[in-house]
Design a protein around this motif. Sequence first.
Motif, mmCIF file in Angstrom:
data_model
loop_
_atom_site.group_PDB
_atom_site.id
_atom_site.type_symbol
_atom_site.label_atom_id
_atom_site.label_comp_id
_atom_site.label_asym_id
_atom_site.label_seq_id
_atom_site.Cartn_x
_atom_site.Cartn_y
_atom_site.Cartn_z
ATOM 1 N N HIS A 130 101.561 15.546 57.095
ATOM 2 C CA HIS A 130 100.151 15.484 56.700
ATOM 3 C C HIS A 130 99.956 15.820 55.221
ATOM 4 O O HIS A 130 98.818 16.025 54.803
ATOM 5 C CB HIS A 130 99.322 16.450 57.548
ATOM 6 N N SER A 131 101.001 15.850 54.438
ATOM 7 C CA SER A 131 100.876 16.261 53.041
ATOM 8 C C SER A 131 100.081 15.254 52.210
ATOM 9 O O SER A 131 99.437 15.630 51.237
ATOM 10 C CB SER A 131 102.257 16.475 52.415
ATOM 11 N N GLU A 132 100.124 13.969 52.574
ATOM 12 C CA GLU A 132 99.413 12.963 51.794
ATOM 13 C C GLU A 132 98.033 12.626 52.364
ATOM 14 O O GLU A 132 97.376 11.713 51.866
ATOM 15 C CB GLU A 132 100.261 11.693 51.707
ATOM 16 N N ASP A 133 97.600 13.357 53.396
ATOM 17 C CA ASP A 133 96.287 13.102 53.967
ATOM 18 C C ASP A 133 95.201 13.468 52.974
ATOM 19 O O ASP A 133 95.296 14.477 52.261
ATOM 20 C CB ASP A 133 96.080 13.907 55.252
ATOM 21 N N LYS A 134 94.178 12.650 52.925
ATOM 22 C CA LYS A 134 93.080 12.878 52.006
ATOM 23 C C LYS A 134 92.084 13.847 52.644
ATOM 24 O O LYS A 134 91.623 13.632 53.763
ATOM 25 C CB LYS A 134 92.402 11.544 51.714
ATOM 26 N N ILE A 135 91.747 14.903 51.940
ATOM 27 C CA ILE A 135 90.806 15.894 52.438
ATOM 28 C C ILE A 135 89.398 15.381 52.138
ATOM 29 O O ILE A 135 89.093 15.039 50.994
ATOM 30 C CB ILE A 135 91.033 17.262 51.768
ATOM 31 N N PRO A 136 88.543 15.293 53.138
ATOM 32 C CA PRO A 136 87.188 14.785 52.888
ATOM 33 C C PRO A 136 86.387 15.741 52.015
ATOM 34 O O PRO A 136 86.449 16.964 52.183
ATOM 35 C CB PRO A 136 86.575 14.674 54.283
ATOM 36 N N ARG A 137 85.657 15.157 51.066
ATOM 37 C CA ARG A 137 84.833 15.959 50.174
ATOM 38 C C ARG A 137 83.398 15.940 50.667
ATOM 39 O O ARG A 137 82.884 14.904 51.071
ATOM 40 C CB ARG A 137 84.881 15.406 48.750
ATOM 41 N N ASP A 191 80.835 19.635 47.241
ATOM 42 C CA ASP A 191 82.045 19.547 46.418
ATOM 43 C C ASP A 191 81.850 18.575 45.256
ATOM 44 O O ASP A 191 82.244 18.850 44.126
ATOM 45 C CB ASP A 191 83.249 19.100 47.255
#
Length: 127
Positions: free
Chosen positions: A77-84, A88
Amino acid sequence: MADRSLRGIRLGAQSLQSEEGVVFMERTQYTYACTSCGRDTTLTFAADAEAPEAWECRTCGAEAVLRVGDKTAVVDHSEDKIPRTHWDMLLERRSRPELEELLEERLAFIRARRGAGEDVTAQKIGA
Protein backbone atom coordinates in the motif's frame (compact mmCIF):
# COMPACT_ATOMS: atom_id res chain seq x y z
CA MET A 1 -36.90 -19.96 -39.55
CA ALA A 2 -39.57 -22.54 -38.77
CA ASP A 3 -37.81 -23.65 -35.55
CA ARG A 4 -37.33 -20.03 -34.43
CA SER A 5 -40.82 -18.71 -34.90
CA LEU A 6 -41.49 -15.36 -33.24
CA ARG A 7 -45.19 -16.04 -32.85
CA GLY A 8 -46.31 -16.31 -29.24
CA ILE A 9 -42.95 -15.35 -27.65
CA ARG A 10 -42.79 -12.80 -24.84
CA LEU A 11 -40.59 -9.83 -25.64
CA GLY A 12 -37.42 -9.76 -23.58
CA ALA A 13 -38.25 -12.96 -21.74
CA GLN A 14 -36.15 -15.32 -23.85
CA SER A 15 -33.10 -14.90 -25.99
CA LEU A 16 -33.08 -16.29 -29.49
CA GLN A 17 -29.30 -16.64 -29.39
CA SER A 18 -27.80 -20.00 -28.57
CA GLU A 19 -24.37 -21.02 -27.32
CA GLU A 20 -24.03 -23.40 -30.23
CA GLY A 21 -20.59 -23.10 -31.82
CA VAL A 22 -19.26 -20.71 -29.15
CA VAL A 23 -15.77 -21.47 -27.87
CA PHE A 24 -15.32 -20.20 -24.33
CA MET A 25 -12.05 -18.70 -23.15
CA GLU A 26 -9.99 -20.75 -20.72
CA ARG A 27 -10.67 -19.63 -17.16
CA THR A 28 -8.93 -19.84 -13.81
CA GLN A 29 -10.45 -19.49 -10.35
CA TYR A 30 -8.73 -17.50 -7.59
CA THR A 31 -9.65 -17.41 -3.92
CA TYR A 32 -9.57 -14.22 -1.85
CA ALA A 33 -9.56 -14.28 1.96
CA CYS A 34 -11.18 -11.32 3.73
CA THR A 35 -8.98 -9.63 6.34
CA SER A 36 -12.00 -8.48 8.35
CA CYS A 37 -14.69 -11.18 8.42
CA GLY A 38 -12.50 -14.13 7.38
CA ARG A 39 -14.76 -15.34 4.56
CA ASP A 40 -13.42 -16.67 1.30
CA THR A 41 -14.50 -15.34 -2.07
CA THR A 42 -13.84 -17.30 -5.25
CA LEU A 43 -13.59 -15.31 -8.47
CA THR A 44 -13.15 -16.52 -12.02
CA PHE A 45 -10.78 -14.74 -14.41
CA ALA A 46 -9.54 -15.47 -17.91
CA ALA A 47 -6.55 -17.80 -17.83
CA ASP A 48 -4.26 -15.20 -19.41
CA ALA A 49 -5.41 -12.37 -17.08
CA GLU A 50 -3.31 -11.37 -14.10
CA ALA A 51 -5.32 -11.63 -10.89
CA PRO A 52 -5.18 -8.56 -8.62
CA GLU A 53 -3.60 -9.00 -5.18
CA ALA A 54 -6.62 -7.50 -3.41
CA TRP A 55 -10.38 -7.51 -4.01
CA GLU A 56 -13.35 -6.07 -2.15
CA CYS A 57 -15.10 -8.61 0.09
CA ARG A 58 -18.66 -9.31 -1.08
CA THR A 59 -19.90 -9.69 2.49
CA CYS A 60 -18.46 -6.81 4.48
CA GLY A 61 -16.74 -4.60 1.87
CA ALA A 62 -13.31 -4.82 3.50
CA GLU A 63 -10.15 -5.78 1.64
CA ALA A 64 -9.83 -9.43 0.68
CA VAL A 65 -6.32 -10.69 -0.16
CA LEU A 66 -5.43 -13.23 -2.84
CA ARG A 67 -4.69 -16.65 -1.38
CA VAL A 68 -1.87 -18.59 -3.05
CA GLY A 69 -1.79 -22.13 -1.66
CA ASP A 70 -1.95 -21.86 2.13
CA LYS A 71 -0.52 -18.33 2.24
CA THR A 72 -2.01 -14.98 1.32
CA ALA A 73 -0.33 -12.49 -0.97
CA VAL A 74 1.29 -9.41 0.54
CA VAL A 75 -0.34 -6.20 -0.69
CA ASP A 76 1.91 -3.15 -0.98
CA HIS A 77 0.00 0.00 0.00
CA SER A 78 3.00 2.34 -0.18
CA GLU A 79 1.92 3.88 -3.50
CA ASP A 80 -1.73 4.32 -2.52
CA LYS A 81 -2.96 7.87 -2.85
CA ILE A 82 -4.22 9.36 0.41
CA PRO A 83 -7.46 11.29 -0.17
CA ARG A 84 -7.25 14.99 0.59
CA THR A 85 -10.06 16.81 2.32
CA HIS A 86 -11.23 20.33 1.52
CA TRP A 87 -9.46 21.49 4.67
CA ASP A 88 -6.14 20.00 3.48
CA MET A 89 -6.44 21.77 0.13
CA LEU A 90 -7.34 25.04 1.85
CA LEU A 91 -4.27 24.80 4.07
CA GLU A 92 -2.13 24.37 0.94
CA ARG A 93 -3.29 27.78 -0.32
CA ARG A 94 -3.44 29.81 2.91
CA SER A 95 -1.83 29.80 6.32
CA ARG A 96 -3.85 29.40 9.50
CA PRO A 97 -3.44 33.07 10.60
CA GLU A 98 -4.71 34.19 7.15
CA LEU A 99 -7.73 31.94 7.50
CA GLU A 100 -8.51 33.30 10.98
CA GLU A 101 -8.26 36.86 9.66
CA LEU A 102 -10.64 36.08 6.78
CA LEU A 103 -13.06 34.41 9.19
CA GLU A 104 -13.09 37.46 11.47
CA GLU A 105 -13.70 39.79 8.50
CA ARG A 106 -16.60 37.66 7.27
CA LEU A 107 -18.15 37.34 10.73
CA ALA A 108 -17.91 41.12 11.22
CA PHE A 109 -19.63 41.63 7.84
CA ILE A 110 -22.44 39.20 8.75
CA ARG A 111 -22.93 40.77 12.21
CA ALA A 112 -23.04 44.26 10.70
CA ARG A 113 -25.58 43.20 8.10
CA ARG A 114 -27.80 41.57 10.72
CA GLY A 115 -27.67 44.68 12.86
CA ALA A 116 -28.63 46.91 9.90
CA GLY A 117 -31.62 44.71 9.07
CA GLU A 118 -30.63 44.09 5.46
CA ASP A 119 -32.30 41.31 3.52
CA VAL A 120 -29.80 38.55 2.74
CA THR A 121 -31.65 37.24 -0.33
CA ALA A 122 -32.05 40.70 -1.88
CA GLN A 123 -28.33 41.32 -1.52
CA LYS A 124 -27.45 38.03 -3.22
CA ILE A 125 -29.82 38.63 -6.11
CA GLY A 126 -28.62 42.19 -6.57
CA ALA A 127 -31.96 43.88 -5.99
